[in-house]
Design a protein around this motif. Structure first.
Motif, short mmCIF file in Angstrom:
data_model
loop_
_atom_site.label_atom_id
_atom_site.label_comp_id
_atom_site.label_asym_id
_atom_site.label_seq_id
_atom_site.Cartn_x
_atom_site.Cartn_y
_atom_site.Cartn_z
N HIS A 75 -2.56 -6.80 -5.37
CA HIS A 75 -1.39 -6.00 -4.99
C HIS A 75 -1.64 -5.49 -3.59
CE1 HIS A 75 -0.86 -5.97 -9.37
NE2 HIS A 75 -2.12 -5.61 -9.42
N CYS A 76 -0.57 -5.41 -2.81
CA CYS A 76 -0.76 -4.98 -1.43
C CYS A 76 0.35 -4.03 -0.99
CB CYS A 76 -0.80 -6.20 -0.52
SG CYS A 76 -1.24 -5.77 1.15
N GLY A 134 -0.35 -3.00 -13.81
CA GLY A 134 -0.96 -4.25 -13.38
C GLY A 134 -0.64 -5.40 -14.31
N LYS A 177 -1.13 -10.57 -0.25
CA LYS A 177 -1.18 -10.70 -1.70
C LYS A 177 -1.25 -12.16 -2.12
CE LYS A 177 1.50 -10.72 -5.89
NZ LYS A 177 0.37 -10.78 -6.75
N PHE A 187 3.41 -7.01 -5.21
CA PHE A 187 2.51 -6.79 -6.34
C PHE A 187 2.97 -7.64 -7.51
CE2 PHE A 187 5.95 -3.83 -6.14
CZ PHE A 187 6.46 -3.80 -7.42
N THR A 188 2.10 -7.76 -8.49
CA THR A 188 2.42 -8.45 -9.74
C THR A 188 2.39 -7.42 -10.85
OG1 THR A 188 1.30 -10.43 -8.93
CG2 THR A 188 1.73 -10.31 -11.29
N HIS A 189 3.45 -7.31 -11.61
CA HIS A 189 3.47 -6.28 -12.64
C HIS A 189 3.74 -6.88 -14.02
CE1 HIS A 189 7.87 -6.25 -13.31
NE2 HIS A 189 7.95 -6.54 -12.04
N CYS A 203 5.55 -3.44 0.17
CA CYS A 203 4.45 -3.91 -0.67
C CYS A 203 4.85 -5.11 -1.51
CB CYS A 203 3.96 -2.80 -1.58
SG CYS A 203 5.24 -2.08 -2.55
N GLN A 208 -0.15 1.96 -11.73
CA GLN A 208 -0.36 2.12 -10.29
C GLN A 208 0.82 2.90 -9.72
OE1 GLN A 208 -3.20 0.79 -9.92
NE2 GLN A 208 -3.30 -1.02 -11.22
#
Lengths: 95, 133
Positions: free
Chosen positions: B92-93, A90, B80, A68-70, A66, A57
């Motif tokens: 994801h945001c 992701g 999120k 997010f989870t990576h 932002c 991403q």
């Protein structure tokens, strides 16, 4: 030609991958205008999908936040010229 | 037999018109809802209930922020976490006034909308087992 130098703000990515990220960003800025954030992001994401497997991403811009989870070892956030770059893969987890 | 066929066709048309009316009403309600909350959907691949959940969550948080100053990180975090909790990982945001992105998302897990003067990208990626090595 790279005019400015990229500055890593935060990362848990291997050094070699970081270098690739900055190189891809530099390439994208040569190809596209600095205002065309979507094309720049697309270029980088596709490069990473090709080199390191799918599921990457990319977010590019001058004003965003932002969460997010990576996946482990797949996150980098850096600035280059007037833009900020976020690249991550992701989430995966161990069953 | 012809009489029966005509009757079937008449009923079929009636049912189709009922379905169409219901769709129109639902779309109008959704439109009114969005207008009221100053939300505009830019791109979407997400069931309506999830969309509305995102809009309501964003609206509530923006309204609660002091002097309406935008806190992108907080909004992104809130959305999120709410979606991770309610609809499973991993969401994801991205929130902001100036960004572009290119992402791969799960089927039915993507919405890009604006609310007031801020843009929100919310998407889901598949969670896969790590390779054992």
């Amino acid at each position: 030609m790279l005019e400015g130098k990229a500055v890593i703000e935060d990362t848990d990515m291997p050094d070699k991958m970081q270098i690739q990220a900055m190189a891809s960003a530099s390439e994208a800025l040569d190809l596209y205008d600095v205002f065309d954030c979507t094309s720049i992001a697309a270029h980088i994401k596709k490069e990473f999908d090709t080199k390191y497997g799918s599921g990457w991403q990319c977010v590019v811009g001058s004003s965003f936040g932002c969460f997010f989870t990576h996946s482990k070892g797949t996150f980098v956030y850096f600035t280059l010229e007037t833009l900020n770059f976020l690249i991550f893969k992701g989430a995966s987890y161990l069953i | 037999m012809e009489g029966a066929q005509e009757e079937l066709e008449r009923r079929s048309k009636f049912l189709k018109s009922l379905i169409q009316k219901k769709k129109t009403i639902e779309q109008q309600e959704q439109h009114d809802h969005l207008q009221h909350n100053n939300v505009r959907v830019r791109a979407c691949d997400m069931p309506l209930p999830l969309q509305n959940r995102a809009f309501r969550c964003a609206r509530d948080l923006l309204d609660s922020m002091p002097s309406k100053k935008l806190d992108s990180k907080r909004l992104a975090l809130t959305l999120k976490k709410e979606f991770d909790t309610s609809y499973g990982p991993a969401w994801h945001c991205i929130v902001g006034t100036s960004f572009g992105s290119y992402v791969t998302h799960s089927f039915g897990g993507f919405v890009y909308f604006s609310i007031d003067k801020v843009y929100v990208l919310l998407f889901k990626t598949a969670v896969e087992p790590l390779d054992h090595s």
